[in-house]
Design an enzyme around this catalytic site. Structure first.
Site, mmCIF file in Angstrom:
data_model
loop_
_atom_site.group_PDB
_atom_site.id
_atom_site.type_symbol
_atom_site.label_atom_id
_atom_site.label_comp_id
_atom_site.label_asym_id
_atom_site.label_seq_id
_atom_site.Cartn_x
_atom_site.Cartn_y
_atom_site.Cartn_z
ATOM 1 N N HIS A 1 4.067 -2.858 56.530
ATOM 2 C CA HIS A 1 2.710 -2.525 56.103
ATOM 3 C C HIS A 1 2.728 -1.326 55.156
ATOM 4 O O HIS A 1 3.741 -0.637 55.057
ATOM 5 C CB HIS A 1 1.780 -2.258 57.298
ATOM 6 C CG HIS A 1 2.118 -1.034 58.074
ATOM 7 N ND1 HIS A 1 3.156 -0.993 58.982
ATOM 8 C CD2 HIS A 1 1.561 0.204 58.088
ATOM 9 C CE1 HIS A 1 3.225 0.214 59.527
ATOM 10 N NE2 HIS A 1 2.267 0.960 58.999
ATOM 11 N N TYR B 1 -27.118 19.171 57.870
ATOM 12 C CA TYR B 1 -27.658 19.573 56.578
ATOM 13 C C TYR B 1 -28.955 18.829 56.282
ATOM 14 O O TYR B 1 -29.950 19.415 55.878
ATOM 15 C CB TYR B 1 -26.634 19.306 55.472
ATOM 16 C CG TYR B 1 -27.178 19.528 54.083
ATOM 17 C CD1 TYR B 1 -27.314 20.815 53.566
ATOM 18 C CD2 TYR B 1 -27.584 18.453 53.292
ATOM 19 C CE1 TYR B 1 -27.829 21.021 52.292
ATOM 20 C CE2 TYR B 1 -28.095 18.643 52.023
ATOM 21 C CZ TYR B 1 -28.215 19.931 51.531
ATOM 22 O OH TYR B 1 -28.732 20.124 50.274
#
Length: 132
Positions: free
Chosen positions: A59, A125
């Site tokens: 992989h 935020y």
């Protein structure tokens, strides 16, 4: 991982991708150098900022930054298709021993995102910002 700029965009879009060769055969080690070079070339050509690349025998892990005009699925499709074609051109006698049905990569992949702030920071935020 700093912010990047283009004409009308300031962005920090980072993606972690993982995918495997067909049948998850451990065939990448013998072709690692040419595969690495091919990843670099594709990313340079398409404007993807390759932050990190790890090629395991079965992989690959790709960590890159790209302009937000490029969808993650488009990035993966581009990299996988070009690297597959190049690997077949360069290593056909070796690959045909393992990939009898053609193709090179599995269709599936993993994608995750990363930035310089956590999702909790963004939520805080937004919650604390005065909305006009």
């Amino acid at each position: 991982m700093e912010e990047k700029r283009s004409n009308h965009t300031v962005y920090n879009a980072n993606y972690h991708f993982v995918w495997c060769p067909k049948y998850r055969h451990a065939i990448l080690e013998p072709i690692e150098d040419s595969l690495d070079e091919c990843f670099q070339k594709v990313c340079d050509e398409y404007g993807y900022d390759l932050q990190s690349l790890h090629i395991s025998p079965d992989h690959v892990h790709v960590f890159l930054s790209a302009h937000p005009k490029h969808a993650p699925s488009e990035i993966v499709r581009t990299i996988k298709s070009i690297t597959a074609r190049e690997m077949w051109e360069q290593h056909e006698p070796f690959l045909e021993q393992y990939l009898w049905g053609g193709g090179f990569w599995e269709q599936s992949y993993y994608v995750g995102t990363a930035g310089i702030v956590s999702s909790e920071t963004i939520e805080q935020y937004i919650e604390r910002t005065e909305h006009v």
